[in-house]
Design a protein around this motif. Structure first.
Motif, mmCIF file in Angstrom:
data_model
loop_
_atom_site.group_PDB
_atom_site.id
_atom_site.type_symbol
_atom_site.label_atom_id
_atom_site.label_comp_id
_atom_site.label_asym_id
_atom_site.label_seq_id
_atom_site.Cartn_x
_atom_site.Cartn_y
_atom_site.Cartn_z
ATOM 1 N N TRP A 126 -10.600 6.005 3.796
ATOM 2 C CA TRP A 126 -9.448 5.603 2.982
ATOM 3 C C TRP A 126 -9.951 4.870 1.740
ATOM 4 O O TRP A 126 -10.795 3.988 1.835
ATOM 5 C CB TRP A 126 -8.534 4.654 3.763
ATOM 6 N N VAL A 179 -6.005 13.012 -3.180
ATOM 7 C CA VAL A 179 -6.800 13.517 -2.069
ATOM 8 C C VAL A 179 -8.066 14.080 -2.686
ATOM 9 O O VAL A 179 -7.996 14.883 -3.628
ATOM 10 C CB VAL A 179 -6.057 14.638 -1.313
ATOM 11 N N LEU A 181 -4.839 5.690 -1.398
ATOM 12 C CA LEU A 181 -3.503 5.097 -1.452
ATOM 13 C C LEU A 181 -3.495 4.009 -2.521
ATOM 14 O O LEU A 181 -4.481 3.294 -2.695
ATOM 15 C CB LEU A 181 -3.140 4.476 -0.098
ATOM 16 N N ILE A 200 0.823 -1.204 0.000
ATOM 17 C CA ILE A 200 0.000 0.000 0.000
ATOM 18 C C ILE A 200 0.861 1.260 0.000
ATOM 19 O O ILE A 200 1.808 1.373 0.776
ATOM 20 C CB ILE A 200 -0.977 -0.035 1.194
ATOM 21 N N ILE A 232 0.435 7.841 -1.850
ATOM 22 C CA ILE A 232 -0.819 8.564 -2.019
ATOM 23 C C ILE A 232 -1.077 8.751 -3.512
ATOM 24 O O ILE A 232 -0.226 9.273 -4.236
ATOM 25 C CB ILE A 232 -0.762 9.948 -1.325
ATOM 26 N N SER A 282 -12.233 2.710 10.982
ATOM 27 C CA SER A 282 -11.101 1.782 11.072
ATOM 28 C C SER A 282 -9.798 2.456 11.467
ATOM 29 O O SER A 282 -8.928 1.821 12.072
ATOM 30 C CB SER A 282 -10.900 1.069 9.733
ATOM 31 N N LEU A 283 -9.632 3.735 11.094
ATOM 32 C CA LEU A 283 -8.339 4.378 11.365
ATOM 33 C C LEU A 283 -8.485 5.894 11.325
ATOM 34 O O LEU A 283 -8.595 6.490 10.247
ATOM 35 C CB LEU A 283 -7.290 3.908 10.337
ATOM 36 N N ASN A 284 -8.520 6.491 12.511
ATOM 37 C CA ASN A 284 -8.406 7.941 12.682
ATOM 38 C C ASN A 284 -9.467 8.746 11.937
ATOM 39 O O ASN A 284 -9.227 9.903 11.553
ATOM 40 C CB ASN A 284 -7.007 8.436 12.277
ATOM 41 N N GLY A 285 -10.649 8.165 11.754
ATOM 42 C CA GLY A 285 -11.753 8.948 11.206
ATOM 43 C C GLY A 285 -11.608 9.327 9.744
ATOM 44 O O GLY A 285 -12.353 10.167 9.247
ATOM 45 N N VAL A 286 -10.652 8.702 9.063
ATOM 46 C CA VAL A 286 -10.399 9.033 7.657
ATOM 47 C C VAL A 286 -11.043 7.964 6.764
ATOM 48 O O VAL A 286 -10.907 6.772 7.017
ATOM 49 C CB VAL A 286 -8.888 9.108 7.359
ATOM 50 N N VAL A 323 -8.823 10.050 1.289
ATOM 51 C CA VAL A 323 -7.448 9.920 0.810
ATOM 52 C C VAL A 323 -7.330 8.568 0.135
ATOM 53 O O VAL A 323 -7.810 7.561 0.670
ATOM 54 C CB VAL A 323 -6.428 9.995 1.961
ATOM 55 N N VAL A 374 -10.511 -4.886 10.123
ATOM 56 C CA VAL A 374 -10.805 -3.578 9.539
ATOM 57 C C VAL A 374 -12.189 -3.625 8.903
ATOM 58 O O VAL A 374 -12.554 -4.625 8.262
ATOM 59 C CB VAL A 374 -9.743 -3.205 8.489
#
Lengths: 138, 138
Positions: free
Chosen positions: A130, A9, A85, A3, A6, A124-128, A83, A102
């Motif tokens: 993905w 965005v 990836l 992974i 980036i 799953s990860l920091n409110g982002v 975002v 996840v």
């Protein structure tokens, strides 16, 4: 693990056409192709930000009130949305994420504006929100 | 115009140390240095996402309740905070933006975790908090 980097965005906007001149005027960024995505009830436009084909901005415009993007725009207004990836092996990466508990929005790759994509839930990860993307074979 | 490419995408988090293992586990991303920024009442950590030194994630953690980042975390929770584009001539780019009636949070470059930075108000373009960064001379 395959992974990164980036790819883009994404920014939710009311109108791609009304937004693009400002990216050119303020940042010197020129748009790429606009994709009409009726299945996602949206349209998107990528703006390269440099010589690397990754590291793009993506403008996302809902075409009606029926999508998650439309709800985002209605509740939060224009702004940062997700975002993306890159993944060189999306099925394997999704299986690895699922094995780590996840929460996947897409449990299998699906066609995106370009290539195959899958989204991971912000819980799953920091409110982002993905997105993982395997670009089209060139 | 000298703006681009994307240098980093910033995510507000409650704890850098508690978040980092998950970036390694899920995405294989390894952290760079953690910067303590008492003047900004925050700490930040960059995670490269590929071979390009740009295209990083930045985790931003408030150190108390007194910053804009702390207010963001309190109101919206963890999530996407800003996008940083590189500028090779930050004073000239800020002057050009001001001449186009862009609302600048920083009217002059100021020291960031790395190099010189300035922020552009989200009202200026699609609700996104934009950061411009001139990396340190190497």
């Amino acid at each position: 693990m395959t992974i990164g980097p980036i790819d883009h965005v994404a920014v939710v906007v009311r109108s791609i056409e009304e937004s693009l001149p400002r990216y050119a005027e303020l940042f010197g960024l020129r748009p790429g192709r606009i994709y009409e995505l009726p299945a996602q009830r949206s349209r998107v436009c990528f703006l390269p930000t440099g010589p690397d084909p990754a590291a793009r901005l993506e403008l996302v415009q809902p075409i009606d009130g029926e999508s998650g993007v439309a709800r985002f725009l209605s509740v939060r207004g224009e702004g940062l949305h997700h975002v993306c990836l890159r993944s060189t092996d999306l099925p394997a990466d999704l299986a690895a994420l699922a094995a780590r508990d996840v929460e996947l929005i897409d449990t299998a790759p699906r066609p995106g504006a370009e290539g195959q994509v899958a989204f991971v839930h912000p819980r799953s990860l920091n409110g982002v929100l993905w997105e993982l993307l395997t670009p089209p074979q060139t």
